[in-house]
Each structure stands twice: as structure tokens, then as C-alpha cells.
Design an enzyme around this catalytic site. Sequence first.
Site, PDB file in Angstrom:
ATOM      1  N   THR A 556      86.358  -7.552   6.717  1.00 59.43           N
ATOM      2  CA  THR A 556      86.753  -8.594   5.776  1.00 59.43           C
ATOM      3  C   THR A 556      87.933  -8.110   4.940  1.00 59.43           C
ATOM      4  OG1 THR A 556      85.429  -7.878   3.866  1.00 59.43           O
ATOM      5  CG2 THR A 556      84.290  -9.133   5.586  1.00 59.43           C
ATOM      6  N   LYS A 580      91.173  -2.853   2.810  1.00 56.76           N
ATOM      7  CA  LYS A 580      91.926  -1.860   2.024  1.00 56.76           C
ATOM      8  C   LYS A 580      91.471  -1.774   0.572  1.00 56.76           C
ATOM      9  CE  LYS A 580      95.979  -3.467   4.568  1.00 56.76           C
ATOM     10  NZ  LYS A 580      95.329  -4.726   5.011  1.00 56.76           N
ATOM     11  N   GLU A 607      91.370   3.929   9.393  1.00 60.63           N
ATOM     12  CA  GLU A 607      92.714   4.019   9.973  1.00 60.63           C
ATOM     13  C   GLU A 607      93.489   2.720   9.798  1.00 60.63           C
ATOM     14  OE1 GLU A 607      95.686   5.655  10.953  1.00 60.63           O
ATOM     15  OE2 GLU A 607      94.189   6.933  11.909  1.00 60.63           O
ATOM     16  N   VAL A 610      96.025   1.294   6.762  1.00 58.28           N
ATOM     17  CA  VAL A 610      97.436   1.607   6.549  1.00 58.28           C
ATOM     18  C   VAL A 610      98.340   1.033   7.631  1.00 58.28           C
ATOM     19  CG1 VAL A 610      99.136   3.480   6.334  1.00 58.28           C
ATOM     20  CG2 VAL A 610      96.882   3.689   5.256  1.00 58.28           C
ATOM     21  N   ALA A 612      97.328  -0.726  10.787  1.00 53.85           N
ATOM     22  CA  ALA A 612      96.632  -1.474  11.838  1.00 53.85           C
ATOM     23  C   ALA A 612      96.135  -0.492  12.904  1.00 53.85           C
ATOM     24  CB  ALA A 612      97.539  -2.550  12.425  1.00 53.85           C
ATOM     25  N   GLY A 665      99.248 -15.031  12.539  1.00 58.63           N
ATOM     26  CA  GLY A 665      98.144 -14.201  12.062  1.00 58.63           C
ATOM     27  C   GLY A 665      98.587 -12.876  11.481  1.00 58.63           C
ATOM     28  N   GLU A 668      98.219 -11.932   5.205  1.00 56.32           N
ATOM     29  CA  GLU A 668      96.933 -12.099   4.553  1.00 56.32           C
ATOM     30  C   GLU A 668      96.714 -13.603   4.355  1.00 56.32           C
ATOM     31  OE1 GLU A 668      94.766  -9.656   3.625  1.00 56.32           O
ATOM     32  OE2 GLU A 668      96.083  -8.209   4.600  1.00 56.32           O
ATOM     33  N   ASP A 679      99.815  -5.752  -0.728  1.00 53.82           N
ATOM     34  CA  ASP A 679      99.236  -5.126   0.462  1.00 53.82           C
ATOM     35  C   ASP A 679      99.946  -3.814   0.782  1.00 53.82           C
ATOM     36  OD1 ASP A 679      97.459  -5.330   2.858  1.00 53.82           O
ATOM     37  OD2 ASP A 679      99.381  -5.380   3.896  1.00 53.82           O
ATOM     38  N   LYS A 683      98.521   0.256   0.817  1.00 52.19           N
ATOM     39  CA  LYS A 683      98.699   1.198   1.923  1.00 52.19           C
ATOM     40  C   LYS A 683      99.374   2.487   1.454  1.00 52.19           C
ATOM     41  CE  LYS A 683      98.985  -2.493   5.378  1.00 52.19           C
ATOM     42  NZ  LYS A 683      99.808  -3.158   6.409  1.00 52.19           N
TER      43      LYS A 683
END
Length: 821
Positions: A556, A580, A607, A610, A612, A665, A668, A679, A683
Site C-alpha cells: 500500500t 515508503k 528495496e 527507493v 522500484a 500508472g 502516486e 516522493d 527516497k
Amino acid sequence: MKVLKFGGTSVGSVDSIRTLIEILKREKSERQNPVVVLSAMSGVTNLLISMADRAANGEDFSAHLSELENRHFDVVKALLEVPRQNPVFTKLKLFFNQLEDLLQGISSLQELTPKTRDLVLSYGERCSTFMVSKIADQNVGEALYADASELIKTDNTFGQARVQTELTELLIKNFYEQNSDKLIFVTGFIASNEAGKITTLGRGGSDYTAALIGSALNAEEIEIWTDVNGMMTADPRMVKKAFPLKELSYTEAMELSYFGAKVIYPPTMIPAFLKKIPIVIRNTFEPDFKGTVIRHDCRESEHPIKGISSINEISVLNLQGSGMVGKAGFSGRLFSLLSREQINVILITQSSSEHSITFAVHPADAVKARLLIEQEFELELEAKKIDLPSVEEDLAALAIVGENMKQTPGISGTLFHALGRNGVNVRAIAQGSSEYNISVIISRHDLAKALNAVHDAFYTELKKNLNIFCLGTGNIGSTLFRQIEEHSEFLQLQNGVMINVVGISNSRQMVFNPGGIALNNWKNILEQEGEEADLASFVARMQEMNLPNAVFVDNTASLKPIAVYEDVFRSNISVVTCNKIGNSSSYSQYKNFKDLAFLHGVDFYYETNVGAGLPIVRTLKDLMISGDRVIRIEAILSGTISFIFNNFKGDVTFHDIVKQAQEKGFTEPDPRDDLRGTDFMRKMLILARDAGYQLEPDEVEIESMLPEACINATSVEEFYQELKNNNAFFENLKNEAAKGGKVLRYIGMLEDGKVSISLQMVDDSHPFYMLSGSDNIISFTTDRYKERPLVVKGPGAGAEVTAAGVFADIVNVGAQYPNYF
């Protein structure tokens, strides 16, 4: 010749007796007549005990007696020809009348002695053996019924009599010599003392009868026919992957049997052990299966252990005090006391300081043992030389057994790693100097999980199960399920891992299945079988299921699941997350998650926080572990922003390219989380923390690329309208960069413990100039990579790559669970 013993389930029904007769036909056609030992029909012994207890309490037992008669009479009617039935009915009726008279006597006296109880129980074996002998006489050949009370002589210890071996062997030999031309059926379990009074041989008595006969006659083999395919690597009721063992040594079988394996009982093996007669465990219901052979010349196994045995319920008593230290004879007094009172000690361990002794007993003996100790050591207790004995309940015992364990390093390490990794606390440990057995006491609640974890650790050719609980069924969650299903066979063949998704939840519904949810139909299962979703209930159910090798997967972007991570770690469950928020909130929370995962011996993999599916976190971790020092990190870590600025050229507007990114897609749910740098900040903050810097979110310098009107829009729809309204602002940025032969790049920088993110115009000399699509790129400048930085580049957005990153983290959790090599 052979001795064949058939257990209660083998004579428990018409169909099973038919199968038994076919086994005897085949045996007789291949060699001389075997001697057959039979137990009572399944459930009959318990029925007899119940009748005796009811009679002793003055209660009515007639219904049970009628049930007993009907079960035997139904078999006779089904399997014997009509002309042969009446003599059998007559004999059985005689047995039942004797039993009824005996029970009436117990009822009148309202007293049930061990001697009388043995006599009551003897009717189970008498009835079944006589009945089956007559069925065999009709179908196999001339058969003879023999009452073992005339062949096996014991002392007067009713309930668990000791055999007078020499006299018993003589009686058995003489009887067999006179009747070797017949198919002899012998009652198991029962014997008699010198006065001819019925005694019983205790738990596993019918097996013991078979072993005594086999030993007396120097049998070629003793076959124990039961309802399982031999002795298993573990209890198959709790370990679905348990499999039958081809062979065991007497020592290994003894260890497994003493420690809870119900297939065969320890006294059974002693006569066979002395004569080196093989014992074979066979399955009546799968007669072609070869079963397990127990022999003295067992070949060396390819496995480090032979089996895992367990006792489901035990109690532990602990006795400690300074008065025990250096006190000769203290242990002798303690265990002599328990022996005199017929209290069986399952396991003993003593501290090297001699300050405490811990021992395990059956729960029924725990209170009695404590009272006896308090009486025996009354003076020491009054003088405060020892403390009052304590009793711990709700415990279980687990033991690994095998001759290969002797002088083999790493066995105990694998055992305790498997237990510790799954949060199983060990309360006591015992290992004999023979090194054939390592036993541990654990919570009964953890037994099934412990058995499965240890089984996976030692039997490396089996597939290792990972039990996955997944939050989130959006793009990433649903893509992950598809990837797991598509690659299931490959994972099993190449990695030896089976991923079972046992729990799924979204914001509306949740569903659980300990055996695994079918991923080709998970949506329908969730909709049709799911219950109302509740995060606290989801975690509670996960803890209640207490499965081994469990992983909590958060797919999520919500704040709510972060609140349960701590509880999950404390339950010794690994966490894999693409969310995150947890790692990019306060530093204390980030540190707490790391510390809890380490403390409880589980994994915390993120993993996809940061890059994908890119190995960015893992690369940084490897650099740090190897002692390298990070000087600078430059990165474009937003696949969304990368896509937007890589395609923001020509006539396309900023509004249209942002909309396109969301449709693909890449963004966010609210694109501003990407475009305002939130975002990206998360990261960079996670990377900085993994690099060793204790930074808070408000310490990251972020240059906004959006006008205030866009940032302050009250909804996503209004945000898009503001992008149109501010089109001139974005066109000016694009044109200015183009005039200088540059491109727009939103770049994060970590240097000297500070993190900044800014929109920059870079020319073709910059390593980020040629970035395309939605790729992420990161450059590590370190002591070792100073002249030519280490660069990681690849797709940084999209459900496919993110789900693949989560998938890889799950598989990496599986790699951490122990296997013995």
C-alpha cells in the site's frame, strides 16, 4: 517364518478386515504360515475403559455393551458364510456374557482395581482375534485361535506387567512346534501371571506380543501393520511435508519412539534388538508400499537427521537452590523418589553450577511430582537451602534424532537457527553424549510452527514454504500475485522455494487460508469468501495462525499499516514493503524498525522504497558492509518525474504529459506527491539514513518545480486545471533549457551529510543527460569508486517493476531461512 501384527484400524471395519485377509493370502502363497498377532478393533479398548469406569461409578453401561456386540456381530454377518456364523456368534456371546457379569460385579462393589481393569480390557483382543481367525479359516486356510495369556507369563504388575522371558519363550516354542502347520492367531496385549490371572503389557502391548513371539521363534521378520506408511520424518498431522523413512537403526527407532512417535513402542524393539530381527512398519491400506525397516545394519542416510519427534503436552519442574551445589546424592534422592512413584521423567537438564535441575514429565504427573518433592525435601525447604519447586505448563517437546548427528558440526546450529528465526523460545535443552538426540522444550502453542521450520531446515530436497500475508490489491498487489503464480514452478525448481499466499486484505475485505489462496482466482475468493477488512484483526489472525517462515507484505501507500510494523516484528515475522512512509517518517521510527528486525532475527526488506525494481538499497548496503565510504550520491529517483521531463519536449504540454504519466500508472494517486518532490524526498532520505546519516524529513532541502497555485489545489481535478492555467510557466522552463542545448532534470544530491533536491538544466556532459523513458539513475561516488562513480540505471516506475522488486525481496527472505548443507 514371519510374525505379522495388525493394529486396531486394520481390524476396525469390514473393509479393513477384507484387506487383512488378502495380505494373509499373499503371505501364505509366498512362504510358510506366519504367526498373526491382533489388537482389539479400533475404539474398542476405549469403549471397555469407559464401561469399566461407568460400572465403578454405578452408572449404566448397557448401551456401550450393545455397541460392542453389534460391531463384532456385523463383521461376522458380512464376512462369514451363514453355516459358519452360529459357532462364532456363540463364542462371542460367551465372551460378552462374561464381560457383562464382570461389569455387574464392579458395579456392585463400585470398585475397579488394576487387576480387574486388565481382565475387562482383555476382552477386546479376545473377541477380535477369535473372530478374525474364523474369517481366515474360511478364506485363507486352517487357522487356530490362541489366547496369549496361556503363552506369555508376567509378574503381578497389573496394567504394565513385566515379562518372564525364559518361561514365555519356552511356552511359545512348544505351542508353535505343535501347531506350525496352522495359521496361528494370537491375542495381542494380554498375558497372565503365575496364578493364571490376566495381566496386560501396557502401552503398545500388541506390538510387544509380536516381538516376544518373533524373538522366541527366531523369526525372519516382524511386520507391524498399521494405518500409516511407516515411521515418518515428523508428525504428519502437523507437518504436511513429512514423508516415510525407508529404514532406521534400532537406536534411532528407540529414540523416536521414546519421544512421542506413536507408530511403534520402545519395549517392542528390545526382544528384536537382542536377536537382530528386522521390524517392518507397513500400511494395511497401502499394502504394496514397502514401509520402514528397522534393522541393526542400517545404511548411512543422506540426511543429517533421520526424524523429528515430538510430545504435544508436557510439564516442566524446576528445582533450584544453593543447598544443591556440590551435594552428593541429591539427584539420586530426587529421581529415586520419582521412580518409586512410577513417574516417568521425559527429559533432564542440570546447570553446570549444580544450582538447578530441570526435568519434564507428563502433565498428569506434574502436581504429584511437586508434592512428593516438597515432602521428600521438607527439611531443605524449611532451611531455605532449596526453593519451592516450580511447575510450568502448556509446554511441548521436540527432538531431532539420527546417527548421522554424531560428531557432525552444525546440527545444533541449524536447529536453533530455525527455531530462533521463527521466534520459538527454547525453555530447556538436553543432548545425550551419544549425540543421537537433541531435545528442546518449547511452548505448546509454537509446536506446529517449530516442527515445520525444523523440517524445512534439515530436509533440503523439499521445497521451503514461505507463508505470505499481503496488504493491498491495487496495481502492485495484483501484479505481484500474477508474477508469483507465473513463476511458481521456476522458483520451486531453481530456488527450492514455495510461496504460499495465506492472507490477503484490501481496504474492504480480507481472506485467509493456511493451505494457500489460489492466485488464479484470488479476486473471486476475496469477494465471495472474504470478511470485512480490519487491519488490527488481520495482524491478530496472522499471529494466531503462527505459521513458520511468515512474511508480512505491505503493498500500500497508506500510513495505517506502518502502525502495525512494530507488532509484526515482535511476532518474529519478516516485513517486505514498497510503502515508503515508514522509513521516511521520523528517524527514531526508522531506527526502531531496524533494531526490532535485528532483535527478533527477521528481515526488513524495502528495496522498492527507493528504485522500484532496481538494486539501489542492496547496492548501498553491500558498499557499506564491505567498508567503503560514501562521498556523494546523485540520483534521479522518481520514475514519474523522469518520464515527465524526458517527454516534455516539442508541442506537448506539461499538463498532457503529467496526465499521460498517471494513466500509465507511474504516479502516486495524487501526482503532486511526485511533482512537489515528496516522493523523491522520501527516497533520498531513506538512502541517506542507510548511508549512516541521522536525518529528519524537514532537513531535506526541496526546490519546488510547481507554482503555488498547483500545489495548493484542493483536489486532483483542480490540480490538473491549474496545470493548464500555468502552462506558460512550464513552457518558459522548457524553452530556456532548449536554447542552451540542455534538458530539465530533477536531481537529488547527498553530500557531506546533507540532502537537496532541485530542478536543474544539464548539458550533454552530464551523466544524466541521456536518460530516457521512466528510467531512474543513481551515481555512487565512494572511496573505491572515486574516479568513475558506480552507476545503477533502469526502469524506476510501474507496477511490473515494482512488483518484481517486492517479489525479489520475498525470495530473499526465503534465502535467509536455514537449510542444512
